[in-house]
Design an enzyme around this catalytic site. Structure first.
Site, mmCIF file in Angstrom:
data_model
loop_
_atom_site.group_PDB
_atom_site.id
_atom_site.type_symbol
_atom_site.label_atom_id
_atom_site.label_comp_id
_atom_site.label_asym_id
_atom_site.label_seq_id
_atom_site.Cartn_x
_atom_site.Cartn_y
_atom_site.Cartn_z
ATOM 1 N N LYS A 202 0.868 -1.184 0.000
ATOM 2 C CA LYS A 202 0.000 0.000 0.000
ATOM 3 C C LYS A 202 0.898 1.225 0.000
ATOM 4 O O LYS A 202 1.703 1.428 0.923
ATOM 5 C CB LYS A 202 -0.897 -0.019 1.225
ATOM 6 C CG LYS A 202 -1.799 1.203 1.306
ATOM 7 C CD LYS A 202 -2.797 1.072 2.428
ATOM 8 C CE LYS A 202 -3.651 2.318 2.535
ATOM 9 N NZ LYS A 202 -4.607 2.217 3.633
ATOM 10 N N LYS A 255 -2.054 -1.284 -3.953
ATOM 11 C CA LYS A 255 -2.959 -0.142 -3.886
ATOM 12 C C LYS A 255 -2.154 1.148 -3.908
ATOM 13 O O LYS A 255 -1.180 1.238 -3.158
ATOM 14 C CB LYS A 255 -3.750 -0.261 -2.594
ATOM 15 C CG LYS A 255 -4.649 0.889 -2.292
ATOM 16 C CD LYS A 255 -5.246 0.698 -0.941
ATOM 17 C CE LYS A 255 -6.051 1.917 -0.588
ATOM 18 N NZ LYS A 255 -6.554 1.866 0.754
HETATM 19 C C1 PBG Z 1 -7.103 3.395 5.480
HETATM 20 C C2 PBG Z 1 -7.575 3.190 4.090
HETATM 21 C C3 PBG Z 1 -7.455 4.148 3.084
HETATM 22 C C4 PBG Z 1 -8.052 3.614 1.950
HETATM 23 C C5 PBG Z 1 -8.514 2.328 2.271
HETATM 24 N N1 PBG Z 1 -8.201 2.073 3.613
HETATM 25 C C6 PBG Z 1 -6.924 5.531 3.120
HETATM 26 C C7 PBG Z 1 -5.651 5.817 3.738
HETATM 27 O O1 PBG Z 1 -4.768 4.972 3.869
HETATM 28 O O2 PBG Z 1 -5.509 6.960 4.145
HETATM 29 C C8 PBG Z 1 -8.146 4.351 0.652
HETATM 30 C C9 PBG Z 1 -9.102 3.851 -0.347
HETATM 31 C C10 PBG Z 1 -9.422 4.806 -1.414
HETATM 32 O O3 PBG Z 1 -8.806 5.901 -1.563
HETATM 33 O O4 PBG Z 1 -10.346 4.496 -2.185
HETATM 34 N N2 PBG Z 1 -6.785 2.326 6.246
#
Ligand code: PBG
Length: 330
Positions: A202, A255
């Site tokens: 991520k 992601k």
């Molecule tokens: C946080 C989380 C995020 C997303 C999914 N889980 C945002 C972040 O890490 O700040 C983002 C998903 C998206 O932007 O569609 N645990």
């Protein structure tokens, strides 16, 4: 060349593109709605939904309306959803206590979905941020994110979701060691059948902005760079993925998706478990914004984007376009 009759090419790739029939026959990538996961934003209350300004077409819904949406998605062929809760500021605290409470909205929503639409796969997010008064995925002390003390919090959150009937818990926090820790906690409590879909690679991305609007979950101070990955790195993604596989992940995720197709490809080649990719909120918003101005054809762009994510190697795609994609006549 003088005599055009004598000109001959024995390789003419265009022959395989000459008609819709031939093109369909040789098409290498088909994306079925069954490979899609619809992320759903949920909130407390009855019979209400609120639109999200930076994500046109996407709403936060109360549990009753979420159950209806899950039913409609199932009828369209979308058999998996991922839940993300919007928590009132007053209910947030520094240890994300509510996330371990059986009366929290996530376990209640899981139960309601599982009762009404039992065949739908329910995936629940494991990370502190929606519940944390600091807006971080881990415990904050003196401005630092404390890795090891976050792990029991995440494990208890996962157990709370498993008890409610979650099919798969999805740690999106990027703390070190959390997949193994959660696996052990689930197994010790008898939840050997609850899967772990790990947000393994991520990245710290500017494409999460609209999601944080949707949940009001932005960090109150600092950024997420000490736990989410540097977007310049690819090798490091393989390290993260291999650790999560070794710790017992059932699926690994990359992601965001579209700026990370190379990472998806290399992860796909490195692991033998299913690979997921998350086409995130900012990626959704960009398509919507351009389409609203008439600058791109939304449907064609969505099909091209999702097909390219699949082509890169994603077996499963999380996308806010899931419902739209399943409604297209392709
Ligand atoms: C946080 C989380 C995020 C997303 C999914 N889980 C945002 C972040 O890490 O700040 C983002 C998903 C998206 O932007 O569609 N645990």
């Amino acid at each position: 060349m003088k005599d055009a009759d004598k000109f001959s090419l024995n390789q003419r790739p265009r022959r395989n593109r000459k008609s819709a029939g031939v093109r369909a026959l040789v098409r290498e990538t088909w994306l079925s709605p069954q490979s899609l996961v619809a992320p759903l934003f949920i909130m407390d209350g009855d019979n209400r939904q609120e639109s999200i300004a930076s994500m046109p077409g996407i709403s936060r819904r109360t549990i009753d309306l979420t159950v209806r949406e899950v039913q409609e998605l199932a009828d369209l062929g979308i058999g998996a959803v991922a839940l993300f809760p919007k928590i009132d500021d007053g209910k947030k605290d520094s240890t994300a206590s509510l996330s371990r409470d059986p009366d929290d909205i996530v376990p209640r929503c899981v139960q309601a979905i599982k009762k009404a639409v039992p065949q739908t796969v329910v995936i629940t997010d494991v990370a502190m941020d929606p519940y944390s008064s600091d807006g971080h995925d881990g415990l904050v002390r003196d401005g630092q994110i404390i890795n090891d003390e976050t792990l029991p919090i995440l494990a208890d959150m996962a157990l709370n979701q498993a008890r409610a009937g979650s099919d798969m818990v999805a740690p999106s926090d990027m703390m070190d060691g959390r997949v193994g820790y959660i696996r052990q906690a689930l197994d010790q409590a008898g939840f050997t059948d609850v899967g772990i879909l790990s947000y393994a690679a991520k990245y710290c991305s500017s494409f999460y902005g609209p999601f944080r609007d949707a949940l009001d979950s932005s960090p109150k101070a600092g950024d997420k760079k000490t736990y989410q990955m540097d977007y310049a790195n690819q090798q490091e993604a393989l390290r993260e993925v291999q650790l999560d596989v070794a710790e017992g992940a059932d699926m690994v995720m990359i992601k965001p998706a579209l700026s990370y197709l190379d990472v998806i490809r290399s992860v796909k080649e490195a692991v033998s478990i299913p690979v997921a990719a998350y086409h995130v909120s900012g990626e959704y918003a960009m398509v919507k914004a351009a389409a609203e101005r008439g600058w791109i054809d939304e449907q064609q762009a969505v099909i091209e984007i999702l097909t390219s994510i699949k082509r890169a190697g994603a077996d499963v795609i999380f996308t806010y376009f899931a419902r739209d994609y399943a409604s297209y006549k392709i």
